[in-house]
Design an enzyme around this catalytic site. Structure first.
Site, mmCIF file in Angstrom:
data_model
loop_
_atom_site.group_PDB
_atom_site.id
_atom_site.type_symbol
_atom_site.label_atom_id
_atom_site.label_comp_id
_atom_site.label_asym_id
_atom_site.label_seq_id
_atom_site.Cartn_x
_atom_site.Cartn_y
_atom_site.Cartn_z
ATOM 1 C CG ASP A 99 48.187 39.183 57.951
ATOM 2 O OD1 ASP A 99 49.021 38.193 56.983
ATOM 3 O OD2 ASP A 99 47.207 39.300 57.042
ATOM 4 C CG HIS B 177 50.117 41.625 55.319
ATOM 5 N ND1 HIS B 177 49.128 40.934 54.949
ATOM 6 C CD2 HIS B 177 49.717 42.833 55.666
ATOM 7 C CE1 HIS B 177 48.118 41.642 55.283
ATOM 8 N NE2 HIS B 177 48.485 42.862 55.798
ATOM 9 C CB SER C 88 55.455 43.836 57.060
ATOM 10 O OG SER C 88 54.993 45.255 57.406
ATOM 11 C CG ASN D 198 52.509 35.938 55.135
ATOM 12 O OD1 ASN D 198 52.381 36.071 53.896
ATOM 13 N ND2 ASN D 198 51.731 37.213 55.754
HETATM 14 C C1 GAR Z 1 51.691 40.565 46.968
HETATM 15 O O1 GAR Z 1 51.481 41.800 47.080
HETATM 16 C C2 GAR Z 1 51.909 39.899 48.437
HETATM 17 O O2 GAR Z 1 52.252 40.909 49.451
HETATM 18 C C3 GAR Z 1 50.150 39.731 48.701
HETATM 19 O O3 GAR Z 1 49.777 39.225 47.634
HETATM 20 C C4 GAR Z 1 50.371 39.671 46.330
HETATM 21 C C5 GAR Z 1 51.050 38.407 45.696
HETATM 22 O O4 GAR Z 1 51.797 38.635 44.385
HETATM 23 N N1 GAR Z 1 49.942 38.978 49.907
HETATM 24 C C6 GAR Z 1 48.908 39.101 50.471
HETATM 25 O O5 GAR Z 1 48.053 39.813 50.548
HETATM 26 C C7 GAR Z 1 48.864 37.895 51.820
HETATM 27 N N2 GAR Z 1 47.521 38.019 52.553
HETATM 28 P P1 GAR Z 1 52.956 37.820 43.602
HETATM 29 O O6 GAR Z 1 51.884 36.612 43.534
HETATM 30 O O7 GAR Z 1 53.131 38.403 42.394
HETATM 31 O O8 GAR Z 1 53.870 37.631 44.703
#
Ligand code: GAR
Length: 196
Positions: free
Chosen positions: A146, A110, A137, A108
């Site tokens: 997480d 985060h 991370s 994952n």
């Molecule tokens: C990213 O910033 C990721 O780290 C975050 O959502 C965004 C997705 O962007 N993830 C979380 O918050 C997980 N809880 P993307 O769809 O453009 O990859």
């Protein structure tokens, strides 16, 4: 090659960087075999189709419980037979029904310097706390939200005039560097924490 499934809920920019890294390098140890979204109109689905990757939609609202959704997720994923599953902006809490089935094979990303700021609104919380750096991370997924062993981290400065949006943009640039690099390390069995 190792078979990689990618789970998304939104725009899928991390999915695209992972997929492009795999598809663009004949020597890459992984190949994208499925992009799955829990949101039917997630922008990332069209991007996956454009890249020639099979896609699937599993609407969580069609299931009564998280466990029922996770069981359906397992079924769909088993058809794709992934060696590794990358969560890339997949905004669902997963239960042991999923986590135990794929233990050790799920990564994952985060948007915080874990163990700080698990959960949502990470950038607002980092700014609110007066931190002078933020970041992202990549970790192995375990039953805790997480949680799980860290595989890589990248940090960026927090500037005095940052808003959650401006900080998120700076962190996302690093996410796009970090996740493909960690996936390569993971697939080749390289130990240790990657720092960018
Ligand atoms: C990213 O910033 C990721 O780290 C975050 O959502 C965004 C997705 O962007 N993830 C979380 O918050 C997980 N809880 P993307 O769809 O453009 O990859």
């Amino acid at each position: 090659k190792k078979r990689v499934a990618i789970l998304i809920s939104g725009g899928g920019s991390n999915m695209v960087t992972l997929a492009q890294d795999m598809l663009g390098d004949p020597m890459h140890p992984g190949a994208p075999v499925l992009v799955l979204s829990n949101i039917a109109d997630a922008g990332g689905l069209a991007k996956a189709r454009d890249l020639g990757i099979p896609t699937a939609v599993l609407d969580h609202k069609a299931y009564d419980t998280r466990e029922d959704f996770d069981a359906a997720l397992n079924d769909t994923l088993r058809h794709a037979a992934p060696d590794v599953i990358c969560l890339a902006g997949f905004m669902r809490i997963l239960t042991p029904v999923f986590v135990d089935a794929w233990e050790g094979r799920v990564l994952n990303i985060h948007p915080s310097l874990l163990p700080k700021y698990k959960g949502l609104n990470t950038h607002a919380r980092a700014i609110e706390a007066g931190d002078n750096e933020a970041g992202c991370s990549v970790h192995k997924v375990t039953a805790g939200l997480d949680d799980g062993p860290l595989l890589g981290q990248a940090s960026v400065p927090i500037r005095a005039d940052d808003t959650p949006d401006s900080l998120a943009k700076r962190v996302l640039v690093q996410e796009h560097q970090l996740y493909p690099a960690v996936l390569r390390h993971f697939l080749t069995g390289e130990p240790g924490l990657l720092r960018l």
